[in-house]
Design an enzyme around this catalytic site. Structure first.
Site, PDB file in Angstrom:
ATOM      1  CG  HIS A   1      -1.701   1.206   1.456  1.00 29.98           C
ATOM      2  ND1 HIS A   1      -1.335   2.164   2.384  1.00 29.98           N
ATOM      3  CD2 HIS A   1      -2.835   1.662   0.883  1.00 29.98           C
ATOM      4  CE1 HIS A   1      -2.211   3.150   2.371  1.00 29.98           C
ATOM      5  NE2 HIS A   1      -3.135   2.879   1.470  1.00 29.98           N
TER       6      HIS A   1
ATOM      7  CD  GLU B   1      -2.752   2.556  -3.760  1.00 31.96           C
ATOM      8  OE1 GLU B   1      -3.361   3.649  -3.764  1.00 31.96           O
ATOM      9  OE2 GLU B   1      -3.090   1.583  -3.057  1.00 31.96           O
ATOM     10  CG  HIS B   2      -0.241   6.183  -0.423  1.00 31.36           C
ATOM     11  ND1 HIS B   2      -0.641   7.233   0.349  1.00 31.36           N
ATOM     12  CD2 HIS B   2      -1.273   5.303  -0.426  1.00 31.36           C
ATOM     13  CE1 HIS B   2      -1.859   7.006   0.817  1.00 31.36           C
ATOM     14  NE2 HIS B   2      -2.258   5.830   0.370  1.00 31.36           N
TER      15      HIS B   2
ATOM     16  CD  GLU C   1      -4.881   5.578   3.428  1.00 30.38           C
ATOM     17  OE1 GLU C   1      -5.301   4.526   2.898  1.00 30.38           O
ATOM     18  OE2 GLU C   1      -3.995   6.289   2.908  1.00 30.38           O
TER      19      GLU C   1
END
Length: 426
Positions: A67, A70-71, A142
């Site tokens: 993840h 991905e950012h 997040e």
């Protein structure tokens, strides 16, 4: 380039394979004004331990790194990728799941300009010590946000109740502790391992020129050599569940719940996995569909509302069925569901209900073919499982009544069930 036309579904697909292992697919949708393009890697949150394909060494990285990657890929030396897509009128995004990461855009204009941007930025990572440290703060925020999200919380609490060891129980973004351990070198290690063309596919869906798409990929692909398959390492998962009940309190007005059933029949060949999935979908519709007497009765009693629904997650290494929604009496709903399952097991499935449920499942699958994004994402999911989505749809009609009866007995075991509840703060 290979062209396949499906006479049953009336779908046209073009396929191209490259020497470095990359495969590209164009699902031709004539007269569609919108187009979708996705660049996907078979790399998700559960892949934190693996054997390095070049050194053959066992590597273990912090949870949440897929993840994190991905950012970071959207950040460039001269700004961010979203600005480039916006210039050509495209909506770009990405997501990380348990098993894959997908970068995509949707546009009604300038397709090839946007496609060039997609191919470019996914192949050009830019990580520095400074931007990695900055991202930790963003992702930590997040994670905290999701910790306060009741739907996210009830879902991952359910996975924690179902699974003892498997990393599917860990939040896709990782934990506040694990992301602090991620370094620039970790990101480059995982990028160079999992973002190799041999572990990736490109999927385009729309009224585009397949040859031009394939030529652009050939021209822009940086890595030319093939890489052997990556061997993932997962802990041995026992058949038993982790715990029977888990609850938490958050600022909500009505309790929400998920009931889960752990599926222990896994590691199947692709065709058998297709049929297991199909039989489960049909069975779920027979048991809990919105047109069933059972649903109607719970609804009339005020035990459930329109949020009530079910989902089956079927992967080669793990599978689970979940059902839930909002209810003022979630434990009572759990009790009624278990009673209902046992009752159907005793009296058997009604053949007319079986045929009706098959039509519902078929209709649900066919509707995806009219939605470019849903079709493309489903294609990616299926491909990485070794399953052909077009074959999946055609096999629904071959689902047998007897196999569905057997599936009822093998999946819905009370001992392998649990409940996750989020209650209002008093």
């Amino acid at each position: 380039m290979e062209r396949i036309y499906d006479d049953v579904l009336h779908e046209e697909i073009y396929i191209n394979s490259y020497p470095n292992g990359l495969r590209a697919f164009v699902i031709k949708k004539k007269n569609f004004s919108k187009a979708f393009a996705g660049y996907a890697t078979k790399y998700g949150s559960v892949d934190s331990k693996f054997i390095h394909p070049r050194t053959n060494e066992v590597v273990e990285v912090p949870e949440g790194i897929a993840h994190f990657l991905e950012h970071k890929l959207f950040e460039e030396r001269e700004g961010n990728v979203f600005d480039r897509f916006a210039k050509f009128g495209a909506m770009a995004n990405a997501f990380t799941s348990f098993k894959e990461t997908v970068y995509y855009f949707i546009s009604t204009q300038n397709f090839y300009e946007n496609f060039e941007i997609l191919l470019d930025f996914v192949q050009n990572p830019y990580f520095t010590d400074q931007n990695v440290e900055k991202e930790k703060g963003i992702i930590a925020q997040e994670i905290r946000m999701y910790q306060d999200n009741p739907n996210w919380k009830v879902y991952f609490n359910l996975l924690n109740a179902l699974y003892v060891e498997h990393p599917v129980k860990i939040d896709i973004a990782g934990t506040l502790e694990s992301i602090q351990k991620i370094t620039k070198d970790d990101l480059y290690l995982c990028y160079n391992t999992f973002y190799h063309p041999s572990n990736m596919i490109v999927v385009v869906c729309g009224d585009v020129d397949p040859q031009k798409v394939f030529d652009m990929i050939e021209k822009m692909t940086k890595t030319k050599e093939y890489q052997k398959l990556i061997e993932r390492i997962y802990p041995e998962e026992p058949d038993r569940i982790n715990q029977k009940r888990i609850e938490e309190k958050l600022a909500i007005s009505t309790p929400i719940f998920y009931i889960g059933f752990k599926d222990v029949i896994n590691d199947l060949p692709p065709y058998e996995m297709i049929m297991k999935d199909i039989h489960t979908q049909i069975l779920a519709e027979i048991l809990f569909g919105k047109s069933t007497d059972f649903y109607e009765q719970l609804y009339k009693e005020g035990l459930i509302n329109q949020s009530f629904g079910f989902e089956y997650n079927c992967e080669p290494e793990y599978s689970f069925f979940m059902i839930g929604g909002e209810s003022k009496e979630p434990d009572r709903v759990y009790e009624r569901i278990l009673e209902h399952i046992e009752d159907v097991k005793k009296r058997g499935i009604d053949k007319e209900e079986f045929e009706r449920a098959k039509k519902v499942v078929l209709g649900s699958q066919l509707r995806k073919f009219d939605n470019l994004e849903k079709l493309s994402v489903e294609f990616i999911y299926s491909y990485f499982k070794g399953v052909n989505i077009f074959e999946y749809v055609k096999e629904i009609s071959s689902a047998s009544f007897e196999d569905c009866q057997n599936r009822l007995k093998s999946l819905f075991d009370e001992d392998k069930s649990c409940i996750s509840i989020v209650l209002p703060v008093q």
